[in-house]
Scaffold this motif. Structure first.
Motif, PDB file in Angstrom:
ATOM      1  N   VAL A 122      -2.982   0.072  -4.060  1.00  0.00           N
ATOM      2  CA  VAL A 122      -2.813  -1.261  -3.478  1.00  0.00           C
ATOM      3  C   VAL A 122      -2.379  -2.194  -4.599  1.00  0.00           C
ATOM      4  O   VAL A 122      -3.007  -2.222  -5.663  1.00  0.00           O
ATOM      5  CB  VAL A 122      -4.121  -1.773  -2.841  1.00  0.00           C
ATOM      6  N   ARG A 123      -1.315  -2.954  -4.362  1.00  0.00           N
ATOM      7  CA  ARG A 123      -0.813  -3.858  -5.399  1.00  0.00           C
ATOM      8  C   ARG A 123      -0.293  -5.136  -4.757  1.00  0.00           C
ATOM      9  O   ARG A 123       0.377  -5.094  -3.721  1.00  0.00           O
ATOM     10  CB  ARG A 123       0.300  -3.205  -6.213  1.00  0.00           C
ATOM     11  N   GLY A 134      -2.127   3.623  14.860  1.00  0.00           N
ATOM     12  CA  GLY A 134      -1.359   4.795  14.478  1.00  0.00           C
ATOM     13  C   GLY A 134       0.040   4.506  13.995  1.00  0.00           C
ATOM     14  O   GLY A 134       0.806   5.441  13.750  1.00  0.00           O
ATOM     15  N   GLU A 135       0.396   3.228  13.815  1.00  0.00           N
ATOM     16  CA  GLU A 135       1.710   2.869  13.322  1.00  0.00           C
ATOM     17  C   GLU A 135       1.724   2.883  11.793  1.00  0.00           C
ATOM     18  O   GLU A 135       0.788   2.412  11.147  1.00  0.00           O
ATOM     19  CB  GLU A 135       2.100   1.477  13.824  1.00  0.00           C
ATOM     20  N   GLN A 136       2.794   3.428  11.206  1.00  0.00           N
ATOM     21  CA  GLN A 136       2.890   3.484   9.755  1.00  0.00           C
ATOM     22  C   GLN A 136       2.985   2.072   9.168  1.00  0.00           C
ATOM     23  O   GLN A 136       3.623   1.188   9.731  1.00  0.00           O
ATOM     24  CB  GLN A 136       4.116   4.289   9.327  1.00  0.00           C
ATOM     25  N   VAL A 165      -6.577   0.284   6.714  1.00  0.00           N
ATOM     26  CA  VAL A 165      -5.562   1.330   6.787  1.00  0.00           C
ATOM     27  C   VAL A 165      -6.259   2.677   6.931  1.00  0.00           C
ATOM     28  O   VAL A 165      -7.438   2.835   6.594  1.00  0.00           O
ATOM     29  CB  VAL A 165      -4.654   1.333   5.539  1.00  0.00           C
ATOM     30  N   TYR A 166      -5.494   3.641   7.447  1.00  0.00           N
ATOM     31  CA  TYR A 166      -5.983   4.996   7.646  1.00  0.00           C
ATOM     32  C   TYR A 166      -4.961   5.969   7.073  1.00  0.00           C
ATOM     33  O   TYR A 166      -3.771   5.653   6.975  1.00  0.00           O
ATOM     34  CB  TYR A 166      -6.187   5.301   9.137  1.00  0.00           C
ATOM     35  N   LEU A 167      -5.423   7.168   6.732  1.00  0.00           N
ATOM     36  CA  LEU A 167      -4.542   8.208   6.230  1.00  0.00           C
ATOM     37  C   LEU A 167      -4.366   9.259   7.319  1.00  0.00           C
ATOM     38  O   LEU A 167      -5.317   9.946   7.690  1.00  0.00           O
ATOM     39  CB  LEU A 167      -5.117   8.852   4.967  1.00  0.00           C
ATOM     40  N   ASP A 168      -3.140   9.365   7.816  1.00  0.00           N
ATOM     41  CA  ASP A 168      -2.815  10.369   8.830  1.00  0.00           C
ATOM     42  C   ASP A 168      -2.334  11.625   8.123  1.00  0.00           C
ATOM     43  O   ASP A 168      -1.367  11.584   7.359  1.00  0.00           O
ATOM     44  CB  ASP A 168      -1.730   9.819   9.763  1.00  0.00           C
ATOM     45  N   VAL A 169      -3.008  12.748   8.374  1.00  0.00           N
ATOM     46  CA  VAL A 169      -2.750  13.997   7.664  1.00  0.00           C
ATOM     47  C   VAL A 169      -2.098  14.992   8.604  1.00  0.00           C
ATOM     48  O   VAL A 169      -2.498  15.129   9.762  1.00  0.00           O
ATOM     49  CB  VAL A 169      -4.062  14.582   7.094  1.00  0.00           C
ATOM     50  N   VAL A 180       0.857  -1.189   0.000  1.00  0.00           N
ATOM     51  CA  VAL A 180       0.000   0.000   0.000  1.00  0.00           C
ATOM     52  C   VAL A 180       0.891   1.236   0.000  1.00  0.00           C
ATOM     53  O   VAL A 180       1.950   1.258   0.639  1.00  0.00           O
ATOM     54  CB  VAL A 180      -0.953   0.023   1.214  1.00  0.00           C
ATOM     55  N   ALA A 181       0.483   2.256  -0.736  1.00  0.00           N
ATOM     56  CA  ALA A 181       1.235   3.508  -0.809  1.00  0.00           C
ATOM     57  C   ALA A 181       0.286   4.619  -1.204  1.00  0.00           C
ATOM     58  O   ALA A 181      -0.791   4.371  -1.763  1.00  0.00           O
ATOM     59  CB  ALA A 181       2.388   3.390  -1.812  1.00  0.00           C
ATOM     60  N   VAL A 182       0.672   5.867  -0.906  1.00  0.00           N
ATOM     61  CA  VAL A 182      -0.151   7.028  -1.256  1.00  0.00           C
ATOM     62  C   VAL A 182       0.641   7.968  -2.143  1.00  0.00           C
ATOM     63  O   VAL A 182       1.872   8.068  -2.044  1.00  0.00           O
ATOM     64  CB  VAL A 182      -0.654   7.786  -0.007  1.00  0.00           C
ATOM     65  N   ARG A 183      -0.085   8.660  -3.027  1.00  0.00           N
ATOM     66  CA  ARG A 183       0.487   9.693  -3.878  1.00  0.00           C
ATOM     67  C   ARG A 183      -0.428  10.904  -3.826  1.00  0.00           C
ATOM     68  O   ARG A 183      -1.633  10.778  -3.927  1.00  0.00           O
ATOM     69  CB  ARG A 183       0.625   9.202  -5.314  1.00  0.00           C
ATOM     70  N   GLY A 184       0.172  12.061  -3.672  1.00  0.00           N
ATOM     71  CA  GLY A 184      -0.628  13.281  -3.612  1.00  0.00           C
ATOM     72  C   GLY A 184      -0.008  14.240  -2.617  1.00  0.00           C
ATOM     73  O   GLY A 184       1.112  14.715  -2.815  1.00  0.00           O
ATOM     74  N   ALA A 185      -0.718  14.525  -1.536  1.00  0.00           N
ATOM     75  CA  ALA A 185      -0.217  15.437  -0.518  1.00  0.00           C
ATOM     76  C   ALA A 185       1.029  14.844   0.138  1.00  0.00           C
ATOM     77  O   ALA A 185       1.009  13.698   0.586  1.00  0.00           O
ATOM     78  CB  ALA A 185      -1.309  15.704   0.518  1.00  0.00           C
ATOM     79  N   PRO A 186       2.132  15.591   0.215  1.00  0.00           N
ATOM     80  CA  PRO A 186       3.358  15.030   0.781  1.00  0.00           C
ATOM     81  C   PRO A 186       3.273  14.788   2.280  1.00  0.00           C
ATOM     82  O   PRO A 186       3.929  13.886   2.798  1.00  0.00           O
ATOM     83  CB  PRO A 186       4.407  16.094   0.437  1.00  0.00           C
ATOM     84  N   ALA A 187       2.501  15.584   2.984  1.00  0.00           N
ATOM     85  CA  ALA A 187       2.424  15.472   4.445  1.00  0.00           C
ATOM     86  C   ALA A 187       1.291  14.538   4.854  1.00  0.00           C
ATOM     87  O   ALA A 187       0.344  14.931   5.530  1.00  0.00           O
ATOM     88  CB  ALA A 187       2.242  16.851   5.057  1.00  0.00           C
TER      89      ALA A 187
END
Length: 396
Positions: free
Chosen positions: A263-264, A234-236, A246-250, A219-226
């Motif tokens: 997701v791949r 709460g663990e990465q 999974v959750y996105l911590d902003v 799993v990985a995210v693309r977009g906002a860097p922060a």
């Protein structure tokens, strides 16, 4: 001097190419599947209305993985062999659940392909359907007819078809009536695929990953860097197993943003009975996988957040009108019927009123790509002329 001018012409051409092509949209890579060779033909079957329909077993190459056998889901239509296919959920459309039956039609279709050819050997299938002999063409015809029956309501004419085909058809139709519950979910899925919130105080989510395999998927995210992907504690995280969320911590300092969660999974099991349809709504026959396989699968979800919406500002109280001052009488006296006409001469001062949006304003932006092409062409022509003229002078 000659070399300097040639370099200038080359720089001009390169700049025009870069400037003109910078506005071109980038291609997005996406997994898709294709029918990779000619199908294996089965016997032609006769339906209850007298229609004669050909049958076939197709070969579907799933992304870059090995090919799997597949049947069509409907009796009408054709398979466009150059069309791109993507794995789809059965519940994306209602046509698969419109057949009036006690057992769900999708569960019955999954049972049919799991208990017939090529997943089951011809000799074992002949014994199960109580036929003396069953060849490949007969097995394909009987299996395809059974799938059309449970998914499309098609009836086979028992007296107009090969005896072995009819026997296999009846065996599969009857056996599928007691098919176990099978959700027919895609081999890799994330739910929900879109999530939006306002002024998040906690990580965005949950988003649940479903996989047909036991190995974790990336799993990985693309977009906002922060922003980071975390678990419920709460663990990465970078990998998750089937059923995990999974959750996105902003970062609180980022008031708004949009990210894509990718997701791949590699070598994800692809069970039989999975549905593949034309990508982007391409019209081609839906296909059902008839044997298990493995494939690299990918899916994505979009997460959006923005700052808290501002409260509506109350409109100010209307100002008390000033007392009117009587106008001085003219020398000719007053005339109640006189009307003062304002000066209609247009003013050069800018107006505070909003300008109306015109369709021409939209059309003005459509020429960006065309302008880029014209710049490229002009630069190439100018460069060619410079080199040609200087070349002639040099020879003289």
């Amino acid at each position: 001097m000659w070399s300097i001018l040639c370099r200038c012409a080359a720089v001009l051409t390169s700049a025009a190419l870069v400037g003109g092509l910078s506005g071109a949209p980038a291609a997005l890579a996406e997994d898709f599947s294709r029918v990779d060779r000619d199908p294996v033909q089965g016997n032609e079957i006769v339906l209850s209305d007298g229609t004669e329909v050909p049958t076939a077993l197709f070969s579907l190459r799933v992304a870059d993985s090995a090919s799997v056998s597949a049947y069509t889901a409907e009796a009408d239509g054709e398979v466009r062999q150059r069309a791109a296919y993507v794995e789809s959920a059965w519940d994306d459309g209602t046509r698969w659940t419109e057949i009036d039956a006690v057992t769900d039609s999708v569960d019955r279709a999954t049972w049919v392909v799991a208990n017939s050819y090529p997943h089951v050997a011809l000799a074992d299938l002949a014994m199960a359907s109580e036929t003396i002999f069953l060849d490949e063409r007969q097995a394909i015809a009987g299996t395809q007819a059974a799938l059309w029956h449970v998914l499309d309501g098609v009836e086979l004419d028992p007296g107009a078809n090969d005896t072995a085909v009819t026997a296999l058809y009846e065996y599969l139709v009857a056996g599928s009536e007691d098919a176990p519950d099978d959700s027919g979910a895609p081999s890799l899925k994330i739910s929900p695929t879109q999530l939006e919130t306002v002024a998040p105080e906690k990580p965005l989510g949950p988003l649940t990953v479903t996989s047909s395999g036991t190995e974790p998927v990336r799993v990985a995210v693309r977009g906002a860097p922060a922003s980071w992907l975390v678990d419920a504690d709460g663990e990465q995280v970078r990998r998750v197993h089937d059923g995990e969320s999974v959750y996105l911590d902003v970062d609180p300092s980022v008031p708004a943003g949009v990210v894509t969660l990718h997701v791949r999974g590699d070598d994800v099991p692809l069970p039989e009975g999975r549905l593949f349809t034309g990508r982007d709504g391409v019209r081609t026959q839906p296909l059902i996988t008839a044997e298990p396989g493995t494939a690299a699968r990918a899916t994505a979800a979009t997460l959006t957040w923005h700052s808290e919406e501002p409260e509506e500002i109350a409109s100010p109280e209307p100002a008390t009108p000033a007392p009117s001052v009587p106008e001085p009488e003219s020398a000719a006296g007053t005339d109640d019927s006189a009307v003062v006409v304002p000066d209609a001469t247009p003013s050069d001062e800018p107006s505070d009123e909003p300008r109306e949006h015109s369709a021409d304003d939209d059309l003005a932006g459509t020429g960006t790509w065309l302008s880029g092409l014209l710049i490229i062409a002009g630069a190439l022509v100018v460069s060619g002329l410079i080199i040609l003229v200087l070349g002639r002078k040099r020879r003289n």
